[in-house]
Write a protein that holds these residues in place. Structure first.
Motif, PDB file in Angstrom:
ATOM      1  N   GLY A 188     -14.470 -41.148  37.975  1.00 10.98           N
ATOM      2  CA  GLY A 188     -13.547 -40.025  37.831  1.00 10.98           C
ATOM      3  C   GLY A 188     -14.237 -38.723  37.462  1.00 10.98           C
ATOM      4  O   GLY A 188     -15.271 -38.700  36.807  1.00 10.98           O
ATOM      5  N   ILE A 189     -13.637 -37.630  37.914  1.00 11.47           N
ATOM      6  CA  ILE A 189     -14.120 -36.278  37.643  1.00 11.47           C
ATOM      7  C   ILE A 189     -13.054 -35.540  36.844  1.00 11.47           C
ATOM      8  O   ILE A 189     -11.875 -35.534  37.229  1.00 11.47           O
ATOM      9  N   ASP A 190     -13.452 -34.920  35.752  1.00  9.83           N
ATOM     10  CA  ASP A 190     -12.502 -34.178  34.909  1.00  9.83           C
ATOM     11  C   ASP A 190     -12.209 -32.841  35.581  1.00  9.83           C
ATOM     12  O   ASP A 190     -12.843 -31.823  35.299  1.00  9.83           O
ATOM     13  N   THR A 191     -11.248 -32.846  36.486  1.00  5.76           N
ATOM     14  CA  THR A 191     -10.949 -31.636  37.254  1.00  5.76           C
ATOM     15  C   THR A 191     -10.254 -30.573  36.415  1.00  5.76           C
ATOM     16  O   THR A 191     -10.173 -29.413  36.838  1.00  5.76           O
ATOM     17  N   ASP A 192      -9.724 -30.950  35.248  1.00  4.44           N
ATOM     18  CA  ASP A 192      -9.172 -29.936  34.345  1.00  4.44           C
ATOM     19  C   ASP A 192     -10.287 -29.130  33.686  1.00  4.44           C
ATOM     20  O   ASP A 192     -10.141 -27.929  33.443  1.00  4.44           O
ATOM     21  N   LEU A 193     -11.384 -29.792  33.406  1.00  2.00           N
ATOM     22  CA  LEU A 193     -12.535 -29.117  32.795  1.00  2.00           C
ATOM     23  C   LEU A 193     -13.376 -28.411  33.844  1.00  2.00           C
ATOM     24  O   LEU A 193     -13.807 -27.259  33.652  1.00  2.00           O
ATOM     25  N   VAL A 194     -13.644 -29.100  34.952  1.00  2.00           N
ATOM     26  CA  VAL A 194     -14.497 -28.553  36.004  1.00  2.00           C
ATOM     27  C   VAL A 194     -13.588 -27.975  37.079  1.00  2.00           C
ATOM     28  O   VAL A 194     -13.117 -28.669  37.968  1.00  2.00           O
ATOM     29  N   ARG A 195     -13.354 -26.685  36.982  1.00  2.00           N
ATOM     30  CA  ARG A 195     -12.409 -26.010  37.861  1.00  2.00           C
ATOM     31  C   ARG A 195     -12.925 -24.617  38.202  1.00  2.00           C
ATOM     32  O   ARG A 195     -13.803 -24.100  37.510  1.00  2.00           O
ATOM     33  N   PRO A 196     -12.406 -23.995  39.242  1.00  2.00           N
ATOM     34  CA  PRO A 196     -12.861 -22.645  39.582  1.00  2.00           C
ATOM     35  C   PRO A 196     -12.562 -21.652  38.466  1.00  2.00           C
ATOM     36  O   PRO A 196     -11.545 -21.752  37.775  1.00  2.00           O
ATOM     37  N   ASP A 197     -13.461 -20.692  38.295  1.00  2.00           N
ATOM     38  CA  ASP A 197     -13.271 -19.605  37.341  1.00  2.00           C
ATOM     39  C   ASP A 197     -13.923 -18.360  37.920  1.00  2.00           C
ATOM     40  O   ASP A 197     -15.142 -18.189  37.845  1.00  2.00           O
ATOM     41  N   PRO A 198     -13.133 -17.461  38.513  1.00  2.00           N
ATOM     42  CA  PRO A 198     -13.714 -16.276  39.139  1.00  2.00           C
ATOM     43  C   PRO A 198     -14.399 -15.340  38.147  1.00  2.00           C
ATOM     44  O   PRO A 198     -15.173 -14.470  38.555  1.00  2.00           O
TER      45      PRO A 198
END
Length: 412
Positions: A188-198
């Motif tokens: 699993g990948i923590d997509t809440d933590l690792v997400r786009p941030d412009p």
């Protein structure tokens, strides 16, 4: 259940699973190598293992098994102490098969159910071995030595009750008789933590700050080495830097060897490739960060314009999926583990592993026309959220699988 986790570098693949099972009320314990100082988060016991001196001339095909099985002996003795002195009897044992730690645990706890994390099965040829002709061992002895590396992996599954593999392709590397024991469940990948941030910013060691407005090319390995395509990427860079005078290349990775062999003349693969291509590089725009904390890696994936990921037919890196989760445009090697994740032109771009000119062209195109790839970047994140999301998909499936093991009797 009483659940015993075994991993020489815990938490490893059990980073999220172990604390979640403990949170759900299971009595969890970790058995790990004495040299492992990473925080466990749950109670732990350590075993001591000193690698035995192995004479390659005497052991030949058995030298890998000697090393792995001796670790298994050390773990078994520590397990016996747990049983005899503390009365410890686990219901379930969950361990990684890669280092031989689980080989003899059924001799200590025959009534416990043993589940193996089965990451990869070595072969003499057809997978990683022989893939790269530049470094291929073509002699019969070399092929037999490579194939013999699977001895402890086969034994680990034969004496287990079941196994978990993180991807379909990695599961497919096991022989059919063993493959039928495996269930494919990604960590699993923590997509809440690792997400786009412009608005992300990455400060380089000399003080320059990179943002998403910069022409950033990224490349990340645990160690810079051929198994993960460092040689191909390095050879593609001179043309990229000539074509894009504003490009900044950020390279993450150590100087050691995780897989394969070191350079024949010694030293590191980083230095070997810099000797080869260095005269063609503007090293003021090539930044070697070494190994970085995870939050720095995430910021790099948030600011990069294009991320290159290459691998032999081998274990898929978490970094690929995390790059996609962060919204990075990933150009990946057209090799089976990557093709399971990336569809060319849909959620990433695929390039032949060995085609240096194609790598240069793909990286240059990504740098020069960023708007062309916005939909691919969005699709990359969506595909990771859909297939590999930690909290909403992978972790619940892992927990359900492990808890269901408590209702199944162990193999006698």
């Amino acid at each position: 259940m009483k659940i015993l986790f075994i991993h020489q570098n815990f938490p490893g693949q059990f980073l999220h699973l172990a604390p979640e099972l403990a949170r759900r009320g299971h009595d969890c314990l970790v058995l790990t190598d004495a040299v492992n100082n990473r925080p466990a988060g749950i109670p732990f016991v350590k075993y001591r293992y000193t690698p035995p001196p192995v004479d390659p001339k005497e052991t030949r095909l058995g030298r890998n098994y000697t090393t792995m099985s001796d670790r298994g002996v050390a773990v078994a003795r520590a397990a016996r102490t747990l049983r005899d002195e503390r009365g410890y009897e686990p219901d379930l044992i969950l361990g990684h098969s890669g280092w031989g730690e689980t080989l003899f645990l059924k001799e200590i706890w025959p009534r416990a159910r043993l589940v193996i994390y089965a990451e990869f099965y070595y072969r003499g040829q057809g997978l990683d071995m022989g893939f790269d002709p530049e470094f291929a061992a073509t002699s019969l002895d070399g092929l037999m030595i490579a194939q013999s590396r699977a001895a402890h992996l086969g034994q680990a599954l034969v004496h287990a009750d079941a196994g978990i593999a993180p991807t379909e392709w990695q599961a497919s590397t096991f022989p059919p008789v063993l493959r039928q024991m495996l269930t494919v469940l990604h960590d699993g990948i923590d997509t809440d933590l690792v997400r786009p941030d412009p608005n992300a910013r990455l400060e380089l060691p000399h003080g320059r700050v990179l943002t998403a407005t910069d022409e950033v090319v990224s490349f990340v390995n645990r160690n810079l080495e051929p198994y993960r395509g460092w040689h191909v990427f390095a050879r593609a860079l001179p043309e990229v830097l000539r074509a894009r005078p504003e490009a900044q290349v950020v390279i993450v990775g150590g100087d050691g060897v995780s897989y394969g062999q070191p350079p024949a003349d010694g030293g590191s693969w980083k230095d070997a490739l810099l000797r080869e291509v260095g005269p063609g590089l503007d090293l003021a725009r090539v930044h070697f960060l070494g190994r970085v904390p995870h939050d720095s890696f995430v910021r790099l994936m948030q600011v990069t314009r294009v991320h290159a990921y290459l691998t032999y037919p081998f274990v898929l890196s978490w970094s690929l999926l995390e790059a996609m989760s962060a919204g990075a445009l990933v150009i990946g090697s057209k090799t089976p583990p990557v093709e399971e994740v990336i569809r060319d032109g849909v959620n990433g771009v695929l390039v032949d592993f060995f085609d240096t000119a194609a790598w240069s062209a793909a990286l240059i195109a990504a740098l020069s026309e960023p708007d062309r790839y916005r939909a691919i970047q969005a699709a990359a994140r969506s595909s990771v959220v859909e297939r590999y999301d930690l909290r909403r998909r992978c972790l619940p499936r892992l927990v359900s699988y492990i808890e269901a093991q408590g209702a199944v009797p162990p193999v006698r």
